[in-house]
Write a protein that holds these residues in place. Structure first.
Motif, short mmCIF file in Angstrom:
data_model
loop_
_atom_site.label_atom_id
_atom_site.label_comp_id
_atom_site.label_asym_id
_atom_site.label_seq_id
_atom_site.Cartn_x
_atom_site.Cartn_y
_atom_site.Cartn_z
N THR A 249 -165.42 18.03 -69.25
CA THR A 249 -164.13 17.43 -68.97
C THR A 249 -163.29 18.33 -68.07
O THR A 249 -163.50 19.55 -68.02
N LYS A 250 -162.38 17.71 -67.35
CA LYS A 250 -161.51 18.44 -66.44
C LYS A 250 -160.66 19.44 -67.23
O LYS A 250 -160.10 19.12 -68.27
N GLU A 271 -162.45 21.53 -62.21
CA GLU A 271 -161.44 20.80 -61.45
C GLU A 271 -161.86 19.36 -61.19
O GLU A 271 -161.04 18.45 -61.22
N LYS A 272 -163.16 19.13 -60.96
CA LYS A 272 -163.61 17.79 -60.58
C LYS A 272 -165.04 17.58 -61.03
O LYS A 272 -165.86 18.49 -60.99
#
Length: 355
Positions: A249-250, A271-272
Motif C-alpha cells: 500500500t501507498k 509512492e506508487k
C-alpha cells in the motif's frame, strides 16, 4: 527401547523444525516482500528542439542548475521570422478581402434597391405611355422606346441581383468560419509557434547534463540533445510478487541497500503502485503472447512499485539506474517481522559489500 524413543523425538523435531521454517518462510514472504532487482531512477527529462536549424546561442553549460521555463539555448530564427511575416501578410490580405467583400455587398444592395425603384418607375411610365398611345397622343416609336427602356432596366436589375447573390455566396455571416480565413489563421499560428520554439526552455527544474553540444551545430527536430535531471526527486523502482498486492500500500515503509553504498541502509516509502503488468497488454496487430511453461509451479506475476527516498542527499552521488535490494517493513508494524526485515537487509548489506 530407549533408542527408539530418542529416534522418535529426533524425527518429530525434524518435522516440527521443517514445518516451523516452512510457515515462517510463508509468513516472511507475505508480510515483508523482498527483491534484489531494484534500481534507482532520477527525474530525467530530455531536452530537444521542436524546429530544425543551427544553434545560435547557448545560455547554460554542463552542471548548471536551471529553473523550469528558463531559456537553455536558441536556434537561428531568421527563416522563422520570415515565415511569420509572410503568414501575417497573408492573414491581413484575407481580412482585407473579407472587408472588401462586405463593402461590395453593401454597395450592390444599394444598387439593387435603386434598380428596383427604376424598374417600378419605368413600369408606371409605360402604363402612361400606353394610355397616351391608345388615345393617339404619341406615336408608336415613343411607346416602343419606353417599353425598351423598361426591358433594359429589368435586365440591369437582374444582373445586379445576380452579382449580389454571387457575393453573398462567397460571404459567410460568421466571418471566423470563412475557409480562407481559417487557412490563413492556421498558417499564422503555426509560424508563430515555430518562431516561439526557436528558444528552447527547460522542461523541469534541475541540473543540466550536457555533452558535445556546441554553437552553430545543425540540429534536427524532435531529436534529444541533452538532459535536465532533478536529483531532489529520487525514486527506487522494484518489481514485487503479485501475490503481495493486497499488503503493498501507498506509504508503507521500506529498507533499501544500494550496491554503490552498501554500507548504508536507506529508508523510503512506497509512492506508487503501477496497475499494469508487463504481460498486461498486447499491440493491436498481434495476438496475446501466452508463455509455454512446463514447470510444475509457474513464476509469479510481478508488479512495479515506486519507492521515494526519505533523505535523497545520502544517494545523490549515485547514478540513475544504480542497483539496489529492497525489503518492505511489515504493514502492521509487527515487531517480529520488522526485526527479521532489518536482520535480512543487514545480511544482504554485508554480502553485497563482500561480494
Amino acid at each position: 527401547m530407549q533408542y527408539k524413543n530418542k529416534a522418535k523425538f529426533i524425527y518429530l523435531g525434524i518435522v516440527i523444525s521443517f514445518l516451523l521454517v516452512f510457515f515462517i518462510n510463508i509468513g516472511v514472504q507475505m508480510n515483508i516482500p523482498y527483491s534484489s532487482r531494484a534500481f534507482l531512477e532520477y527525474q530525467i527529462v530530455p531536452v530537444y528542439s521542436k524546429v530544425s536549424e543551427s544553434v545560435e546561442n547557448i545560455f547554460v553549460k554542463n552542471g548548471d542548475y536551471v529553473s523550469i521555463g528558463q531559456p537553455l539555448f536558441e536556434v537561428d530564427k531568421n527563416i522563422y521570422i520570415a515565415q511569420y511575416t509572410s503568414a501575417l501578410g497573408q492573414y491581413n490580405e484575407v481580412l482585407d478581402s473579407i472587408k472588401n467583400l462586405k463593402n461590395d455587398i453593401e454597395k450592390n444592395k444599394v444598387l439593387v434597391s435603386k434598380n428596383k425603384v427604376l424598374v417600378e418607375q419605368n413600369k408606371k411610365e409605360l402604363l402612361k405611355y400606353k394610355k397616351l398611345f391608345d388615345k393617339k397622343y404619341i406615336n408608336e416609336l415613343d411607346y416602343e422606346a419606353m417599353n425598351t427602356k423598361l426591358i433594359e432596366s429589368e435586365k440591369i436589375l437582374k444582373e445586379s441581383q445576380n452579382t449580389l447573390n454571387n457575393l453573398l455566396v462567397k460571404y459567410k455571416k460568421e466571418e471566423e468560419s470563412t475557409p480562407q480565413l481559417l487557412i490563413a489563421e492556421g498558417a499564422l499560428k503555426k509560424a508563430e509557434i515555430n518562431l516561439k520554439n526557436t528558444t528552447i526552455l527547460s522542461p523541469i527544474s534541475g541540473e543540466v547534463v550536457m555533452d558535445n553540444f556546441y554553437q552553430n551545430t545543425l540540429i534536427k527536430q524532435d531529436t534529444t540533445l541533452f538532459y535536465v535531471k532533478n536529483d531532489n526527486i529520487l525514486t527506487v523502482n522494484v518489481d514485487l510478487k503479485e501475490k503481495n498486492l493486497k499488503s503493498i500500500t501507498k506509504g508503507r515503509e521500506a529498507l533499501i541497500v544500494f550496491d554503490g553504498i552498501s554500507q548504508q541502509v536507506i529508508k523510503g516509502k512506497i509512492e506508487k503502485i503501477t496497475s499494469v503488468l508487463v504481460e498486461g497488454f498486447s499491440t493491436s496487430n498481434t495476438l496475446v503472447d501466452i508463455t509455454d511453461d512446463n514447470r510444475w509451479v509457474r513464476d509469479p506475476g510481478k508488479i512495479r512499485v515506486s519507492i521515494t527516498i526519505e533523505n535523497s542527499n545520502l544517494i545523490k552521488n549515485l547514478s540513475s539506474g544504480s542497483k539496489a535490494s529492497v525489503i518492505l517493513l511489515s504493514e502492521s508494524n509487527n515487531i517480529f517481522y520488522d526485526a527479521l526485515a532489518k536482520l535480512w537487509i543487514n545480511i544482504i548489506r554485508v554480502f553485497n559489500y563482500v561480494y
